[in-house]
Design a protein around this motif. Structure first.
Motif, short mmCIF file in Angstrom:
data_model
loop_
_atom_site.label_atom_id
_atom_site.label_comp_id
_atom_site.label_asym_id
_atom_site.label_seq_id
_atom_site.Cartn_x
_atom_site.Cartn_y
_atom_site.Cartn_z
N GLY A 137 7.18 -21.60 16.29
CA GLY A 137 5.60 -21.87 17.08
C GLY A 137 5.64 -22.41 18.51
N GLY A 138 4.78 -22.65 19.32
CA GLY A 138 4.67 -23.23 21.45
C GLY A 138 5.57 -24.61 20.70
N VAL A 139 5.42 -25.09 20.33
CA VAL A 139 5.89 -26.50 20.63
C VAL A 139 7.69 -26.08 19.76
CG1 VAL A 139 5.94 -28.74 19.94
CG2 VAL A 139 3.80 -27.94 20.77
N GLY A 140 7.74 -25.83 18.92
CA GLY A 140 8.96 -25.46 18.57
C GLY A 140 10.48 -24.55 19.20
N LEU A 141 9.13 -23.34 19.86
CA LEU A 141 10.11 -22.94 21.02
C LEU A 141 10.16 -23.18 22.09
CD1 LEU A 141 8.67 -19.38 20.37
CD2 LEU A 141 11.54 -20.03 19.48
N ALA A 142 9.68 -24.11 22.67
CA ALA A 142 9.85 -24.76 23.85
C ALA A 142 11.07 -26.11 23.34
CB ALA A 142 8.44 -25.99 24.49
N ALA A 143 10.47 -26.93 22.54
CA ALA A 143 11.30 -28.35 21.94
C ALA A 143 13.08 -27.53 21.84
CB ALA A 143 11.01 -28.53 20.54
#
Length: 344
Positions: A137-143
């Motif tokens: 997801g968005g936060v997952g890939l950013a993290a």
């Protein structure tokens, strides 16, 4: 419910500005899981829709610095699912050169959330290990990007059909697991030879929370960004001695820290340490379809709604039996309406 979404009048976006506020002509808005929970009536409190976006500054308050009318900006835009939004100027930054409004709208919440969690709340250090749930997801890939930049070993869970995306981010087979079962606990314990991981960035619930807590090593940090299974920190730390538990929402950071984090995130993009996320787009006129797609967890990265320019485009989208948009409204936003007869 999703089928009851409609555009409604949003006069607050046109009111007088406070000294620190900015009015933005919104061109694109990011969609977040909190928006879906709000629509479904599962998010505590009365919340509006829209958290982030990108557009053009049209007016600034008397105390605003850093942005001016005509600037292309991105950041936190409460109520951003409409043509006009008002926000604190410290929640905005200029859009980097070469970025589209869609790319800019896809960035703030995902990367600010990851940065707040992994730099400020549970600072990760080189050589440590991090488990990211829902890593596609968005936060997952950013993290994942941020952690790898900081020299951290990343473990991730996601639906198996999304694993190729995580492999491309450098996550090896022994550090990949499904987000549909708790088998990740045993697999990652074997991978770490019984040690476990140092930090968990969590968005799951139920048995996934318990399995993740058990997987943490002594002194581990559990950072909860989910909304549906909040544990009491004192109970967690008593039940799992040596661990720390911290729940958070991005707005806890406050506008001053948000401003600093936005600047630091943009610097990381400029240096090449971070990369833009995959994005799926819909027109805001198709917002129900976008939310159905989000509810099915089929997306990778971010979902972004584009905002048609001009009053007529917004007014044309009023649909269904929900209260109609006022035809004379200059500014509108999407809202979720519940049927007064069936309480849905």
């Amino acid at each position: 419910m999703i089928e009851n979404l409609a555009l409604t009048a949003h006069p607050e976006a046109l009111g007088p500005l406070l000294p620190h506020q900015v009015r933005v002509d919104v061109r694109a808005a990011g969609v977040n899981f909190r928006d879906l929970l709000t629509i479904l009536g599962l998010y505590p409190g009365r919340q509006g829709l829209g958290l982030e976006g990108a557009g053009v500054v049209v007016e600034v308050g008397t105390a605003v610095t850093g942005v001016a009318p005509g600037d292309r900006v991105m950041g936190l835009l409460p109520g951003g699912f409409g043509p006009t939004a008002v926000t604190d100027h410290r929640s905005l930054t200029r859009v980097p050169a070469g970025w589209s409004f869609v790319e800019a709208a896809s960035t703030p919440v995902a990367f600010l959330t990851a940065y707040y969690a992994l730099v400020h709340l549970a600072p990760v250090r080189p050589g440590e290990s991090l488990l990211v749930h829902s890593a596609a997801g968005g936060v997952g890939l950013a993290a994942t990007q941020l952690a790898r930049h900081r020299g951290v070993e990343v473990f991730g869970t996601a639906h198996p059909r999304k694993w190729d995306v995580l492999r491309a981010e450098g996550i090896g087979e022994d550090r990949l697991a499904s987000s549909r079962t708790v088998e990740f606990e045993d697999k990652f314990r074997r991978t770490t030879r019984g040690r476990g991981v140092d930090v968990v960035l969590n968005s799951l619930a139920g048995e996934f929370v318990d399995a993740s807590l058990r997987l943490l090593s002594r002194g581990g940090r559990f950072v909860e960004m989910g909304k549906t299974d909040i544990r009491e920190a004192a109970w967690v730390e008593r039940t799992y001695p040596g661990l720390s538990y911290r729940r958070f929402v991005l707005t806890d950071a406050g506008p001053g820290l948000v401003r600093r984090m936005l600047s630091e995130v943009v610097d990381l993009f400029s240096s090449g340490a971070l990369r833009l996320l995959p994005v799926t787009t819909w027109s805001i006129l198709q917002a129900p379809e976008a939310f159905r797609f989000l509810s099915q967890a089929r997306h990778i990265g971010k979902i972004v709604l584009t905002i048609p320019q001009g009053r007529s485009g917004a007014a044309a989208s009023r649909t269904g039996s929900a209260p109609p948009c006022c035809p004379d409204a200059v500014s509108t936003e999407f809202a979720s309406h519940r049927c007064s007869r069936c309480s849905r």
